[in-house]
Motif scaffolding. Sequence first.
Motif, PDB file in Angstrom:
ATOM      1  N   ASN A 401       0.848  -1.194   0.000  1.00 12.43           N
ATOM      2  CA  ASN A 401       0.000   0.000   0.000  1.00 12.43           C
ATOM      3  C   ASN A 401       0.883   1.243   0.000  1.00 12.43           C
ATOM      4  OD1 ASN A 401       0.758   0.664   2.716  1.00 12.43           O
ATOM      5  ND2 ASN A 401      -0.793  -0.760   3.501  1.00 12.43           N
ATOM      6  N   ARG A 402       0.276   2.421  -0.027  1.00  6.63           N
ATOM      7  CA  ARG A 402       1.044   3.656  -0.190  1.00  6.63           C
ATOM      8  C   ARG A 402       2.014   3.892   0.960  1.00  6.63           C
ATOM      9  NH1 ARG A 402      -3.793   7.715  -1.905  1.00  6.63           N
ATOM     10  NH2 ARG A 402      -4.102   7.474   0.334  1.00  6.63           N
ATOM     11  N   ARG A 403       1.563   3.689   2.199  1.00  7.85           N
ATOM     12  CA  ARG A 403       2.430   3.906   3.353  1.00  7.85           C
ATOM     13  C   ARG A 403       3.603   2.930   3.339  1.00  7.85           C
ATOM     14  NH1 ARG A 403       4.026   8.002   5.875  1.00  7.85           N
ATOM     15  NH2 ARG A 403       6.050   7.010   5.763  1.00  7.85           N
ATOM     16  N   GLU A 404       3.318   1.668   2.977  1.00  7.17           N
ATOM     17  CA  GLU A 404       4.373   0.649   2.926  1.00  7.17           C
ATOM     18  C   GLU A 404       5.402   0.978   1.840  1.00  7.17           C
ATOM     19  OE1 GLU A 404       1.981  -3.382   4.437  1.00  7.17           O
ATOM     20  OE2 GLU A 404       1.866  -2.749   2.313  1.00  7.17           O
ATOM     21  N   LYS A 405       4.933   1.552   0.741  1.00  9.49           N
ATOM     22  CA  LYS A 405       5.856   1.943  -0.330  1.00  9.49           C
ATOM     23  C   LYS A 405       6.815   3.036   0.145  1.00  9.49           C
ATOM     24  CE  LYS A 405       2.705   0.762  -4.089  1.00  9.49           C
ATOM     25  NZ  LYS A 405       1.773   1.256  -5.109  1.00  9.49           N
ATOM     26  N   ILE A 406       6.278   4.008   0.846  1.00  7.24           N
ATOM     27  CA  ILE A 406       7.123   5.094   1.348  1.00  7.24           C
ATOM     28  C   ILE A 406       8.132   4.559   2.361  1.00  7.24           C
ATOM     29  CG2 ILE A 406       7.127   7.228   2.697  1.00  7.24           C
ATOM     30  CD1 ILE A 406       4.383   7.854   1.395  1.00  7.24           C
ATOM     31  N   ASP A 407       7.671   3.667   3.245  1.00  4.70           N
ATOM     32  CA  ASP A 407       8.576   3.080   4.244  1.00  4.70           C
ATOM     33  C   ASP A 407       9.677   2.255   3.565  1.00  4.70           C
ATOM     34  OD1 ASP A 407       7.086   4.228   6.234  1.00  4.70           O
ATOM     35  OD2 ASP A 407       5.944   2.403   6.709  1.00  4.70           O
ATOM     36  N   ALA A 408       9.278   1.476   2.552  1.00  6.61           N
ATOM     37  CA  ALA A 408      10.255   0.644   1.841  1.00  6.61           C
ATOM     38  C   ALA A 408      11.272   1.515   1.120  1.00  6.61           C
ATOM     39  CB  ALA A 408       9.543  -0.268   0.855  1.00  6.61           C
ATOM     40  N   SER A 409      10.799   2.619   0.541  1.00 11.70           N
ATOM     41  CA  SER A 409      11.695   3.535  -0.162  1.00 11.70           C
ATOM     42  C   SER A 409      12.706   4.156   0.801  1.00 11.70           C
ATOM     43  CB  SER A 409      10.882   4.631  -0.857  1.00 11.70           C
ATOM     44  OG  SER A 409      11.713   5.532  -1.532  1.00 11.70           O
ATOM     45  N   GLU A 410      12.247   4.591   1.954  1.00  4.66           N
ATOM     46  CA  GLU A 410      13.142   5.194   2.950  1.00  4.66           C
ATOM     47  C   GLU A 410      14.184   4.176   3.436  1.00  4.66           C
ATOM     48  OE1 GLU A 410      10.246   6.592   5.736  1.00  4.66           O
ATOM     49  OE2 GLU A 410      10.359   8.669   4.998  1.00  4.66           O
ATOM     50  N   LYS A 411      13.734   2.928   3.599  1.00  3.64           N
ATOM     51  CA  LYS A 411      14.648   1.873   4.058  1.00  3.64           C
ATOM     52  C   LYS A 411      15.740   1.620   3.017  1.00  3.64           C
ATOM     53  CE  LYS A 411      14.797  -2.972   5.486  1.00  3.64           C
ATOM     54  NZ  LYS A 411      14.037  -4.242   5.605  1.00  3.64           N
ATOM     55  N   LYS A 412      15.339   1.528   1.730  1.00  7.84           N
ATOM     56  CA  LYS A 412      16.322   1.297   0.658  1.00  7.84           C
ATOM     57  C   LYS A 412      17.300   2.465   0.559  1.00  7.84           C
ATOM     58  CE  LYS A 412      14.944  -2.703  -0.799  1.00  7.84           C
ATOM     59  NZ  LYS A 412      15.807  -3.881  -0.570  1.00  7.84           N
ATOM     60  N   ALA A 455      10.520  14.559  -2.262  1.00 10.71           N
ATOM     61  CA  ALA A 455      11.818  14.715  -1.592  1.00 10.71           C
ATOM     62  C   ALA A 455      12.625  13.415  -1.655  1.00 10.71           C
ATOM     63  CB  ALA A 455      11.601  15.148  -0.152  1.00 10.71           C
ATOM     64  N   LEU A 456      11.932  12.279  -1.495  1.00 11.01           N
ATOM     65  CA  LEU A 456      12.601  10.982  -1.570  1.00 11.01           C
ATOM     66  C   LEU A 456      13.189  10.746  -2.967  1.00 11.01           C
ATOM     67  CD1 LEU A 456      10.358   8.451   0.414  1.00 11.01           C
ATOM     68  CD2 LEU A 456      12.832   8.755   0.646  1.00 11.01           C
ATOM     69  N   ARG A 457      12.384  10.997  -4.000  1.00 10.29           N
ATOM     70  CA  ARG A 457      12.858  10.803  -5.376  1.00 10.29           C
ATOM     71  C   ARG A 457      14.099  11.659  -5.642  1.00 10.29           C
ATOM     72  NH1 ARG A 457       7.374  12.151  -7.714  1.00 10.29           N
ATOM     73  NH2 ARG A 457       6.112  10.290  -7.385  1.00 10.29           N
ATOM     74  N   ILE A 458      13.999  12.953  -5.298  1.00 12.03           N
ATOM     75  CA  ILE A 458      15.093  13.882  -5.585  1.00 12.03           C
ATOM     76  C   ILE A 458      16.355  13.484  -4.831  1.00 12.03           C
ATOM     77  CG2 ILE A 458      15.865  16.258  -5.181  1.00 12.03           C
ATOM     78  CD1 ILE A 458      13.007  17.132  -6.029  1.00 12.03           C
ATOM     79  N   SER A 459      16.190  13.111  -3.577  1.00  8.50           N
ATOM     80  CA  SER A 459      17.340  12.703  -2.772  1.00  8.50           C
ATOM     81  C   SER A 459      18.014  11.460  -3.362  1.00  8.50           C
ATOM     82  CB  SER A 459      16.885  12.432  -1.334  1.00  8.50           C
ATOM     83  OG  SER A 459      17.967  11.977  -0.557  1.00  8.50           O
ATOM     84  N   CYS A 460      17.203  10.484  -3.788  1.00 12.96           N
ATOM     85  CA  CYS A 460      17.758   9.232  -4.348  1.00 12.96           C
ATOM     86  C   CYS A 460      18.414   9.486  -5.706  1.00 12.96           C
ATOM     87  CB  CYS A 460      16.670   8.179  -4.471  1.00 12.96           C
ATOM     88  SG  CYS A 460      16.119   7.541  -2.879  1.00 12.96           S
ATOM     89  N   TRP A 461      17.823  10.369  -6.524  1.00 10.70           N
ATOM     90  CA  TRP A 461      18.439  10.695  -7.812  1.00 10.70           C
ATOM     91  C   TRP A 461      19.784  11.381  -7.617  1.00 10.70           C
ATOM     92  CZ3 TRP A 461      13.149  12.830  -9.804  1.00 10.70           C
ATOM     93  CH2 TRP A 461      12.409  11.783 -10.372  1.00 10.70           C
ATOM     94  N   LEU A 462      19.832  12.302  -6.648  1.00  5.00           N
ATOM     95  CA  LEU A 462      21.091  13.001  -6.373  1.00  5.00           C
ATOM     96  C   LEU A 462      22.158  12.038  -5.850  1.00  5.00           C
ATOM     97  CD1 LEU A 462      19.764  16.295  -4.747  1.00  5.00           C
ATOM     98  CD2 LEU A 462      20.982  16.101  -6.924  1.00  5.00           C
ATOM     99  N   ASN A 463      21.748  11.161  -4.939  1.00  3.78           N
ATOM    100  CA  ASN A 463      22.696  10.193  -4.388  1.00  3.78           C
ATOM    101  C   ASN A 463      23.149   9.210  -5.467  1.00  3.78           C
ATOM    102  OD1 ASN A 463      22.269  11.493  -2.002  1.00  3.78           O
ATOM    103  ND2 ASN A 463      21.148   9.829  -1.004  1.00  3.78           N
TER     104      ASN A 463
END
Length: 598
Positions: A401-412, A455-463
Motif C-alpha cells: 500500500n502507499r504507506r508501505e511503499k514510502i517506508d520501503a523507499s526510505e529503508k532502501k 523529496a525521496l525521489r530527488i534525494s535518491c536521484w542526487l545520491n
Amino acid sequence: MGAEKGKGTNVSDIQGEDDLDEEPGEVIESAPPLEVGQERELGSSGIKRKLLKNGISWETPEFGDEVTVHYVGTLLDGKKFCSTRDNDKPLTFKLGEGQVAKGLDHGIITMKKGECALFTLPPDFGYGAEGRDGVPPDSLIQFEMELLSWITVVDICKDGGIIKKILEKGERNERPSDLDEVLVNYQVSLVDGTIVAKTPKEGIEFYVKDGHLCSALTKAILTMKKGEKVKLIVQSKYAFGEKGRDAIATYGFPAVPPNSVLNIELELVSFKSVIDVTGDSKVFKKILKEGEGALVANEGAVVTISYTARLEDGTVFEKKGVDRGEPLEFITDEEQVIPGLDRAAATMKKGEQALLTISPEYGFGSDVTERDLSVVPPCSNLAYEVEMLDFIKEKAPWELNRREKIDASEKKKEEGNILFKSGKYQRAGKKYDKAVDYVSEDEPFGDDEQKLVKALRISCWLNGAACSLKLNDFQGAIKLCSKVLEFEFHNVKALYRRAQAYMETSDLVSAELDIKKALEADPQNREVKLLQKTLRQLQVESNKRNAKLFTNMFSRMSKDSSVPMKKLKVEKAEHEKSEEVLAMEMECAADSSAIGTI
C-alpha cells in the motif's frame, strides 16, 4: 507406382509461382476446417480437396519431408490408371522434389497423419498437355490419397552437408545450447553398412562446446529436443574429411577412409542446462534437477539453501544443510556469501539442484580462507553442489500500500547511504534505484504524501548521481541530475554534479552554463566556486590546445600551398628566359640581314 511418373514439382518452382494468389496448400485462416464429405478449392489453383477421413493430431508435412502414402489415380469417369493398393505397397518420396504430379505435392502438405482425401487436379497440376499412360492430354484427374506417415527432413547447414531425418520426435520445445552437457547414444556406419563408432549402452556424456566425434554430431545436437531420435547423412567435410580416421583397436572399430560419407543414428537421451550466470564465463550453473514453477529467487530475496562446497581436487571445505546439518539462510545481493554463490542463488527456482563452478574472482579471491572443514588456498576455483530449499521474494511495489511503499523507499535509501559510506558505490546505486521504484511518478499518492515522495525521489536521484560519478558513469550522472532539474530547475547539487559530469566528458560549454545557474541560486557556494576555478583552468588548457591545433593546421596548409607557388615561379622564370632567348635570336637575324644588304 504410377503417380511419380507425372508432371513433377521442384521446390524452386513452388517458390516462384506467379499464377497463384497463394500457395495451393496454404492454410486460409478465415476458412473453417473441412468436415468429412466437404470439398474446397486450394487457393485459386483449381486443385480441389475433398475430405474422406479425418487424420490425427494437427501437424502436417512440409516440402522436403519424406512422406509415405497410399493412392489410387482415376479419370473423372472412374477409370483407374495407377494404384499402390493393388499390390499393397505404399509409396515413399520426398515432397517438392518433382517425384509426383505437382498437384499432389501441394495437396499432401494440407493433410494430417492418417487422413484420406480426394484431390481433383487440373491439367497444369496433373499431367498437362503431354498426358501419360492411361491419361489423355489436358485431362482432369483425381487421386484418392491416404497419408500413412512422414519423416521430417532438415538440411542443418543449408548446403546438403548434414541431412537430418527425424525418426522419433522429442519432448517439449527446449533444445540444448553450446554450454550444455548432453547424454547421447549413437551408431556410426559407412555407406556399405560398416560400423565405425558406437556408444556404450548407457550412452556418453560431454559438453557441446567441447565437441565430440565429428563436427556434424554437435551441429545436429543443437537442433534436437530431449528424447529425439534421428538419422544423419553426413558428407565428408562435416565428418573426417580428406584425412579420414584411424582404426580404434581398443573398441574394435575399423578405420574411416578419406572423404567418407557417414550414416549416424543418434538419440539425444537428455541434457543438463548450463548457464553463464555472470556473463563473463566466471560463474557457471549446471542444472541437475529442474525446480518448481517459473519464479526465481531474485535480488533481495531471503533464500534457504543446502550445499556441499569442494576445491578442484575434490576436497570438501564446507557443508550446509547436509548430513543433518543446518541449512544456510541469507539475503541475496547483500554480500553475505561469496559473490558467485550469491549471484547464482538469485537465478534458482524452489527445489532446483545445480552444480556451480566459480572462478576465484567470484570466490575467495587471492586470500587464504579458513572454512569449516578445510582451508581454501588463494586463487582457488570452487565447485558448489546446491539445492534451493526455499525462498521468500522481496515484495514488489505493486504488492504494497502507499504507506508501505514510502517506508520501503526510505529503508532502501538508508541502506544505500550505508553502502555509499563504505565505498560500495555500485550496490549503493542499485539501492537508490529500488528506492525510487517504490515511489515512482506512476503511483497515485495523496496530497499529504506528495511532498515527502518528491523529496525521496530527488534525494535518491542526487545520491545515485554521486554513485555514477564515483563509478565514472558520467552519462548516468547527467541523466539522474537532469531528472532532478525537471522538478527543481535551481537545485544547486544537481547543477553542481551535472557540471562535474559535463567537465569529465569535455562538454565545457554545458558545464559553464550549469555553474552559472548554480551561482545565481547560491552565489556564496564554496564548492561551486572551486569547480568554476577548475573549469577556467580546463578552458585555458583547451584554448591552448585549439590554438596549437589551428597553428599546425595553417602551417601545413602554408607548406602545402608553397609547393605550387615555387613551381609557378620556376615556370615564370623559364618562360621569361625563353622570351629573352627568342629576342636575342631575332636581333641576330636582323643583324645578319643588315650585313647582307651592305
